[in-house]
Structures are given as structure tokens and as C-alpha cells.
Design an enzyme around this catalytic site. Structure first.
Site, PDB file in Angstrom:
ATOM      1  N   PRO A   1       0.780  -1.214  -0.059  1.00 35.31           N
ATOM      2  CA  PRO A   1      -0.021   0.041  -0.151  1.00 35.31           C
ATOM      3  C   PRO A   1       0.531   1.295   0.132  1.00 35.31           C
ATOM      4  O   PRO A   1       0.375   2.147  -0.816  1.00 35.31           O
ATOM      5  CB  PRO A   1      -0.780  -0.260   1.310  1.00 35.31           C
ATOM      6  CG  PRO A   1      -0.924  -1.602   1.489  1.00 35.31           C
ATOM      7  CD  PRO A   1       0.359  -2.033   1.043  1.00 35.31           C
TER       8      PRO A   1
ATOM      9  N   SER B   1       4.795   0.766  -7.138  1.00 38.88           N
ATOM     10  CA  SER B   1       5.812   0.362  -7.737  1.00 38.88           C
ATOM     11  C   SER B   1       7.409   0.392  -7.349  1.00 38.88           C
ATOM     12  O   SER B   1       8.500  -0.226  -7.816  1.00 38.88           O
ATOM     13  CB  SER B   1       5.682   0.980  -9.312  1.00 38.88           C
ATOM     14  OG  SER B   1       4.547   0.827  -9.822  1.00 38.88           O
TER      15      SER B   1
ATOM     16  N   HIS C   1     -19.640   4.357 -31.265  1.00 45.90           N
ATOM     17  CA  HIS C   1     -20.863   3.637 -30.747  1.00 45.90           C
ATOM     18  C   HIS C   1     -21.969   4.795 -30.105  1.00 45.90           C
ATOM     19  O   HIS C   1     -23.227   4.295 -30.018  1.00 45.90           O
ATOM     20  CB  HIS C   1     -20.849   2.756 -29.793  1.00 45.90           C
ATOM     21  CG  HIS C   1     -20.661   1.416 -30.274  1.00 45.90           C
ATOM     22  ND1 HIS C   1     -19.150   0.992 -30.591  1.00 45.90           N
ATOM     23  CD2 HIS C   1     -21.003   0.124 -30.160  1.00 45.90           C
ATOM     24  CE1 HIS C   1     -18.952  -0.129 -31.038  1.00 45.90           C
ATOM     25  NE2 HIS C   1     -20.313  -0.691 -30.748  1.00 45.90           N
TER      26      HIS C   1
ATOM     27  N   GLU D   1       1.376  -4.405 -14.079  1.00 45.62           N
ATOM     28  CA  GLU D   1       2.581  -4.927 -14.551  1.00 45.62           C
ATOM     29  C   GLU D   1       3.823  -3.819 -15.152  1.00 45.62           C
ATOM     30  O   GLU D   1       4.408  -3.725 -15.843  1.00 45.62           O
ATOM     31  CB  GLU D   1       2.466  -5.589 -15.824  1.00 45.62           C
ATOM     32  CG  GLU D   1       1.270  -6.707 -15.823  1.00 45.62           C
ATOM     33  CD  GLU D   1       1.620  -7.715 -14.935  1.00 45.62           C
ATOM     34  OE1 GLU D   1       2.734  -8.123 -14.697  1.00 45.62           O
ATOM     35  OE2 GLU D   1       0.731  -8.504 -14.626  1.00 45.62           O
TER      36      GLU D   1
ATOM     37  N   ALA E   1       3.508   0.441 -13.644  1.00 47.77           N
ATOM     38  CA  ALA E   1       2.915   1.686 -14.103  1.00 47.77           C
ATOM     39  C   ALA E   1       3.509   2.444 -15.270  1.00 47.77           C
ATOM     40  O   ALA E   1       4.767   2.327 -14.886  1.00 47.77           O
ATOM     41  CB  ALA E   1       2.455   2.512 -12.802  1.00 47.77           C
TER      42      ALA E   1
ATOM     43  N   GLU F   1       4.337   5.441 -15.849  1.00 44.08           N
ATOM     44  CA  GLU F   1       5.389   6.652 -15.415  1.00 44.08           C
ATOM     45  C   GLU F   1       6.453   5.771 -14.767  1.00 44.08           C
ATOM     46  O   GLU F   1       7.676   6.207 -15.408  1.00 44.08           O
ATOM     47  CB  GLU F   1       4.696   7.333 -14.329  1.00 44.08           C
ATOM     48  CG  GLU F   1       3.571   8.344 -14.889  1.00 44.08           C
ATOM     49  CD  GLU F   1       2.147   7.653 -14.879  1.00 44.08           C
ATOM     50  OE1 GLU F   1       1.292   8.191 -15.406  1.00 44.08           O
ATOM     51  OE2 GLU F   1       1.975   6.425 -14.450  1.00 44.08           O
TER      52      GLU F   1
END
Length: 538
Positions: free
Chosen positions: A258, A262, A492, A517, A519, A521
């Protein structure tokens, strides 16, 4: 209206050299120590520009196969230069280029970005140029996606339902869970170029059927298998890999925390030695598929000295019971196992998400959860190697994620073409309007160019190369998927915003691709930009 230009790969190559020169110049400006962190906007834009240039080169190579392929290639190169120009304008000083940098390529870009050129390109999607074996792989997984995934995909998405067991067992029976596991360990990988390329082809078709219920089911086994192959003991490989390949066990991945996202090197979840094993304490988040999983690939700190950062981390395979998709709580009784440790608990709190449903993501709290010594990946020699082993898994995971993005884009494109052909506005199908045709043509150009780049990366990785290219591909194609699905949804009209049509699911699912997988940035700044600088320095 003007005549559409003939494709000119030589001119496309010349234009691409203009872009490559700009990328090289900007990279050189980031070589001094600390320059990336001091110039993050430049570094981020540079990473994406380099990814576009590399994708464009793959498109040019593809263009040599025929006239339609060359038309697609020229359109992509022109689009990539236009995108690069948008990143640079007003920031020429930061990039170190003259405002007229694109002048030599201006004529080419104007010709192949002209609305008339793109409108005339509509309907040209290009052959994938797969050989017979890979066409068989594609057909097999496409049929499974059409018959098993698509009929269930909307229900899973709308109800946030669990993935049916028959899908999991079906993928296991087809060998989809063992595509990257060597034959000697019960998988289907033979050690050649086909291993990675087969995974890309299969993943795209499964994601075409459903990102959550199909394309992503094989990701976690892929990551754990690669980590075990990179550093597991022989005994661990022979025990775990056949079970992963058959689907007897399914796994989740518990790396992110948390407070660190990354920033994997600074995770704090600990594994402390106890008799016969380790006690895990801490909280992991974004653990996808954790309830249904039989084991969790866990990255934990085995050295309490935080100054050792990533060198103090180790990797574990943590067994667990299967739980309810909407939350779980498990307890270990140490006395029943002949241990004197405190009672162990593992609690999973579901994280509701915008899309990518069916897999379910969780925050998992571990308290004194016991893991046997045998489940430390690499055994005693694996202590302190966890960061490197999980990276070995995720590098391949980025290629697989790119293939998932391709499947979602292809599904969105097909849905948009079908709707545009059948929706009449102001007296004619919207497919007949230039704006619609240009949008659809650009989608097809992007899809085929990134697909061909994914094939290139797969071949590189089969030779033990392509780590940088896999990161570039992931960065580029996942952002591209957001644009493709958005425009498909826009075509659509109001119905694109309704759950009545699957395009709204494609749009919601695509948004996660540039987050997990790696982020976007972090991937751009910490991986792509840094490696470009390393190459320029050395």
C-alpha cells in the site's frame, strides 16, 4: 480530394531517421547523473517517443511484405512523427532540437496523414504473416475464446462474478497455462523461438474473448514459472512447474504494498526465520486472483536491515486454501502442525474495480503466516535474490500484457466496424463518413504495427534479449489501447456508454493496462529512460 500517395518505404525510413535523431539528441541530454529525475517530463516523453520509433521500425520491416503492408507502415510512421512533434512543440530547448527538425520529413508526413489517404486506407488491416503452426495456435485459441469466453464475458463483468472453473480447466487442458514451461517440467515450451511467439498469439486471442476471464488467466502462472526457472531449485521446478502447467494449482502474485506501489525495492512485508520455515507479517495489495489461487508468489524482506533495499528481499511460494471471490480469511493452527509459533492468519479484502472483473484484486494482510523452508525460491541460495527473480517473471509479463492489449484493441476495432456499418445517421451508415473511416483506419494501423512489434520482441526474448524492447512495447501499446477503445466507444455514440454493448467493457478494461505490470510512469522513467541513457553512455 486528391489521389492517395503510393507507399514509399524508403521515404518512411528517411522520415524515421529524423525521429531517431531527435530521440538520440534528447537521450544525450539525460546522460549526466541525476538528469532523469531533474527532467522527468522530458524523460517520460522520450521513453514514449523511443517506443514509437521502435514500433515504427517494426512497421517498416513489415511493410516489405506487400503493398497493403507498406501502406499501413507509412501511415504508422507518419502518425508516430506527428505524435512526436506534439511532444516537442514549445519544448524544443528541453529536447535540444531546432524547431525545424521535422522539415525533411514534412512532405512524407503530410501525404500519409492526409484525411483522404487514411479514409482510403479503411478496410486494410494487413495479414499477420504467421506460419501454419502459429495460425493453428491462433485458430485454436480464437475458437476457445469465441465459444467459451465471449458468451460468459458480459455476465462476469456486470456481476463481478467469479471465473467459471470450466474456463480454467479448459485452458489447462489446452496447454495454455504451460506455454512458457519447458517440456521436461510438463509444459509445452521447446526452447525455440516458438515459445514466446506462441504465448503472444494465444494471449491476444484469449484477451479478444475477455481480458479478465481469458487473457489474464495465464499471466500469473507465466510470472511464477519464469521466476522458478530463473532461480528455483531443481526440486522446486519439478514439484511446482508441472502443477502450474496443468492448472492443478493456480497462483496469485503478492509484490505491491500500500505505501510503496511500484517502489518494489522498499517493501516492508517481512519473513522471519522460525523452526522449519518462515513467519510472514505485512500487507500486500493489488493481489489479483488471490482468492481462487492455491499459492501466492510473495516477495518479502528476509533481511531486517532496510538499508540493503532490494538486496534484502526473497521470494516465496506461499500455499493457501481457495477462498470466496468476495473476501476471505484463513487461520493456521500451529499446534496441529507441531509448531509453537503464534496462530497465523491471512485475510483478503476485495478491491472493487472499474473493469478487469472476474479476476478480483485484493489487499492481503499476513500475520505470522507460516511458510515452509522448502518454499523459499532457490532454497538458502535464494535469500536476498527475490527482487531479481520476480523481475525475471515480470519482464516476460510485460510482453504478455502487450499481447493482452492487442486482443482488447482488436475486439474494440471489430465492434466499432460492425456498429458503424449498421448505424444510420443523417441518411447513411456512419461508416460512410470520412471521420469514421479515418478513425477506423488509424485503429487498424496502430493494431497491426504494435502486433508486429510484439512478434519482434517475442523473437528477441527467445534469444535472451529484448528486455528494453518489451518495456517499450508495453508502454506504447497499453496507452494505444486506451485511444482505440475510447474511439470505438465514441463511434457507438450513446450506446457505447450502455452496458448493452461490449465496447464499454473494452474501454473499462483497457484502462488498467498502463497501470499494472509496471505503471506507465515508473516504466518510462525507471526502466526505458534509464536503459536508453545507459546505452548512450556506454
Amino acid at each position: 480530394m486528391t489521389d492517395t500517395p503510393a507507399p514509399d518505404l524508403a521515404a518512411a525510413s528517411d522520415a524515421l531517421r529524423c525521429a531517431s535523431g531527435v530521440v538520440d539528441t534528447a537521450t544525450a541530454r539525460l546522460v549526466p547523473a541525476g538528469a532523469i529525475d531533474a527532467n522527468q517530463v522530458l524523460a517520460y516523453d522520450l521513453a514514449h517517443a523511443a517506443a514509437a520509433v521502435r514500433t515504427a521500425q517494426a512497421a517498416i520491416d513489415y511493410g516489405a511484405a506487400g503493398t497493403d503492408e507498406a501502406r499501413l507502415a507509412c501511415a504508422f510512421v507518419a502518425d508516430a512523427l506527428s505524435e512526436l512533434a506534439g511532444r516537442i512543440v514549445g519544448r524544443e530547448a528541453e529536447w535540444g532540437v531546432d524547431p525545424g527538425w521535422m522539415a525533411p520529413a514534412a512532405g512524407f508526413v503530410a501525404a500519409h496523414r492526409a484525411p483522404g489517404t487514411l479514409a482510403a486506407l479503411f478496410g486494410v488491416t494487413g495479414d499477420r504473416h504467421l506460419d501454419a503452426d502459429f495460425e493453428l495456435v491462433r485458430d485454436t485459441f480464437h475458437r476457445f475464446a469465441e465459444e467459451q469466453l465471449r458468451p460468459r464475458a458480459e455476465h462476469i463483468h456486470r456481476e463481478n462474478a467469479d471465473i467459471p472453473e470450466e474456463i480454467i480447466s479448459g485452458l489447462g487442458d489446452m496447454g495454455a497455462l504451460g506455454l512458457s514451461i519447458p517440456e521436461e517440467y510438463g509444459g509445452f515450451a521447446s526452447g525455440g523461438d516458438s515459445d514466446y511467439l506462441g504465448m503472444v498469439v494465444a494471449t491476444e486471442e484469449l484477451a479478444w474473448g475477455s481480458l479478465g476471464a481469458g487473457g489474464s488467466l495465464i499471466t500469473r502462472p507465466e510470472i511464477l514459472a519464469r521466476a522458478l526457472l530463473a532461480g528455483g531449485t531443481e526440486e522446486q521446478k519439478r514439484y511446482w512447474l508441472p502443477k502450474l502447467a496443468s492448472g492443478e494449482i493456480m497462483n496469485a502474485v503478492a509484490v505491491t504494498e500500500p505505501d510503496f506501489g511500484s517502489d518494489v525495492a522498499n517493501v516492508v512485508t517481512s519473513a522471519t526465520p522460525t523452526e522449519g520455515g518462515w513467519l510472514v507479517n505485512g500487507v500486500k495489495t493489488w493481489c489479483t486472483f488471490a482468492a481462487r489461487a492455491d499459492v501466492v508468489m510473495l516477495l518479502a524482506r528476509t533481511d531486517p536491515d532496510r538499508s540493503k533495499a532490494h538486496r534484502g528481499l526473497s521470494l516465496f511460494v506461499v500455499p493457501k486454501p481457495r477462498g470466496d471471490g468476495h473476501g476471505f480469511a484463513f487461520t493456521q493452527d500451529p499446534a496441529a502442525e507441531g509448531r509453537t509459533d503464534p496462530v497465523g492468519t491471512m485475510e483478503g479484502r476485495p478491491i472493487d474495480t472499474l473493469g478487469y472483473r472476474g479476476m478480483h484484486s485484493y489487499e492481503i494482510a499476513f500475520a505470522n503466516w507460516f511458510v515452509p523452508d522448502a518454499n523459499l525460491v532457490g532454497g538458502p541460495e535464494g535469500i536476498g535474490r527475490g527482487f531479481y527473480l520476480q523481475m525475471a517473471g515480470f519482464e516476460n509479463g510485460r510482453l504478455q500484457t502487450a499481447a493482452r492489449a492487442l486482443g482488447v484493441m482488436q475486439a474494440a476495432y471489430e465492434a466499432a466496424v460492425d456498429y458503424a456499418a449498421n448505424r444510420t445517421v443523417f441518411g447513411q451508415p456512419i461508416l460512410q463518413y470520412q471521420l469514421t473511416r479515418v478513425k477506423l483506419a488509424r485503429m487498424a494501423v496502430i493494431i497491426q504495427a504494435t502486433r508486429q512489434f510484439s512478434y519482434d520482441v517475442a523473437r528477441l526474448m527467445a534469444k535472451g534479449e529484448g528486455t528494453l524492447e518489451a518495456s517499450m512495447l508495453k508502454a506504447y501499446v497499453c496507452r494505444a489501447a486506451e485511444w482505440v477503445t475510447r474511439e470505438a466507444m465514441q463511434i457507438h455514440g450513446g450506446m457505447g456508454y450502455a452496458e448493452e454493448f461490449p465496447v464499454s467493457r473494452y474501454f473499462a478494461d483497457a484502462r488498467v493496462l498502463s497501470i499494472f505490470e509496471g505503471a506507465d510512469e515508473t516504466l518510462a522513467l525507471k526502466v526505458v529512460a534509464r536503459r536508453l541513457v545507459e546505452q548512450a553512455s556506454g
